[in-house]
Design an enzyme around this catalytic site. Structure first.
Site, short mmCIF file in Angstrom:
data_model
loop_
_atom_site.label_atom_id
_atom_site.label_comp_id
_atom_site.label_asym_id
_atom_site.label_seq_id
_atom_site.Cartn_x
_atom_site.Cartn_y
_atom_site.Cartn_z
N LYS A 133 -10.63 -12.10 -8.65
CA LYS A 133 -11.44 -12.51 -7.57
C LYS A 133 -12.46 -11.30 -7.38
O LYS A 133 -12.03 -10.02 -7.62
CB LYS A 133 -10.59 -12.27 -6.33
CG LYS A 133 -11.11 -12.70 -5.13
CD LYS A 133 -10.11 -12.72 -3.93
CE LYS A 133 -10.22 -11.63 -2.87
NZ LYS A 133 -9.46 -11.98 -1.92
N LYS A 140 0.72 -1.18 0.02
CA LYS A 140 -0.14 -0.06 0.14
C LYS A 140 0.95 1.26 -0.06
O LYS A 140 0.52 2.17 -0.73
CB LYS A 140 -0.97 -0.12 1.25
CG LYS A 140 -2.10 -1.05 1.05
CD LYS A 140 -2.97 -1.01 2.38
CE LYS A 140 -3.90 -2.21 2.02
NZ LYS A 140 -5.06 -2.55 3.27
N LYS A 197 -14.29 -5.21 -4.31
CA LYS A 197 -14.85 -3.74 -4.33
C LYS A 197 -13.64 -2.89 -5.22
O LYS A 197 -13.92 -1.82 -5.73
CB LYS A 197 -14.93 -3.08 -3.20
CG LYS A 197 -16.45 -3.63 -2.41
CD LYS A 197 -17.63 -3.40 -3.17
CE LYS A 197 -18.64 -3.86 -2.58
NZ LYS A 197 -19.17 -3.05 -1.25
#
Length: 332
Positions: A197, A114, A200
């Site tokens: 997969k 991240k 969101k």
């Protein structure tokens, strides 16, 4: 023999869980209630590692609780609570930060991934330290088992390392938890990109089946799902990823085997098959969505359930912090 204790949490980062969340995790949480002492937590403090709109955080926290209850988490069987309502999470989180090494924290893959996306100067300190808070989440409840996907195994190893280190230095205080790797079950992929997969973060959202979407919205999504060359309804992930994904979804919700479904739709086209999948999904999710909306409309009752769960959680967590402070020599 007393039941083993399970602890798991979910972040309130969206208005709705999706079908992958449910089949990959929450459905198994529901099943564990009957055989284990289960603690389930909405980890709202973890959601603060990214920019947060206060009204949205509150709304999503309550929506997460309502969906968990509607999906089958029972306040009679489980302790369901909000992380921020149990201040011991922050207390033990700091202790775990003081037990962890900088290099150890730097090696956590999620921080590396991240922070690489946003740049280290823009990454929040909380993103760096949240694995220690996550360790505290688990250790507070003396959890034996933590249901996680394979990608979370590193976090359980860190938790075990920190707990073992504390126990060796200050006396036997924490249960060393084990990862309870969720059984593979139904692997649900994006219905617009069936090789990826369901997530969101996947883009438009057209490929994600949302639990809180209206029946009409989910009907439209499934009828627009990507299919493959040919007309045969057959499970073949390499050649027919779209149809294979829809077969998996139908099977997971209807309880019928993929072989049975292949036989039923032999000689029929993709249109008939997609209509059948849409019917199964819509009717499965309809009562869940209706129950969640009912709970959200009666906010006073929903908050009462969560406050009761948080009070039970504080009792257990408080005993752990007391023992931790005693071991450290913190005056109480």
């Amino acid at each position: 023999m007393s039941q083993k204790r399970v602890l798991s949490g979910i972040q309130p980062t969206s208005d709705s869980f999706h079908l992958g969340n449910y089949l990959g995790a929450v459905k198994q949480w529901v099943e564990l209630q009957d055989t284990h002492d289960t603690f389930y937590c909405i980890v709202d403090l973890h959601a603060l590692t990214i920019e947060t709109d206060p009204a949205l955080l509150r709304k999503r926290t309550l929506a997460s609780a309502a969906q968990l209850l509607a999906l089958g988490i029972s306040p009679e069987k489980s302790t369901l609570f909000i992380q921020s309502q149990v201040p011991q999470h922050n207390q033990l989180g700091w202790i775990m930060e003081c037990m962890a090494g900088f290099g150890e924290a730097s090696r956590m893959t999620q921080f590396k991934d991240k922070s690489a996306k946003v740049g280290s100067d823009s990454a929040r300190v909380g993103l760096f330290t949240y694995p220690m808070l996550q360790a505290a989440d688990i250790l507070l409840y003396q959890a034996d088992l933590v249901p996680v996907g394979e990608d979370q195994r590193q976090h359980i190893e860190l938790t075990r390392d920190l707990a073992g280190r504390f126990n060796a230095r200050y006396g036997d205080t924490f249960t060393l938890p084990e990862a309870y790797i969720l059984k593979a079950g139904a692997k649900i992929n994006d219905i617009q990109d069936p090789t990826s997969k369901m997530s969101k973060s996947s883009g438009s959202g057209a490929g994600v089946i949302e639990i809180m979407d209206s029946p009409d919205a989910n009907l439209k999504k499934i009828k627009s799902a990507v299919t493959d060359a040919g007309r045969e309804v057959k499970f073949d992930q390499s050649e027919k990823p779209g149809i294979s994904n829809l077969l998996t979804i139908h099977s997971a919700l209807s309880g019928r085997t993929i072989a049975e479904l292949e036989n039923e739709f032999e000689g029929k086209g993709y249109g008939d098959f997609k209509s059948a999948v849409a019917d199964v999904v819509v009717e499965y999710l309809r009562p869940i969505r209706e129950r969640a909306l009912e709970l959200l409309q009666d906010e006073k009752h929903l908050l009462s359930v969560l406050h009761d769960g948080s009070a039970k959680a504080r009792t257990v967590a408080g005993a752990t912090v007391d023992a931790t402070y005693k071991g450290l020599g913190v005056v109480q």
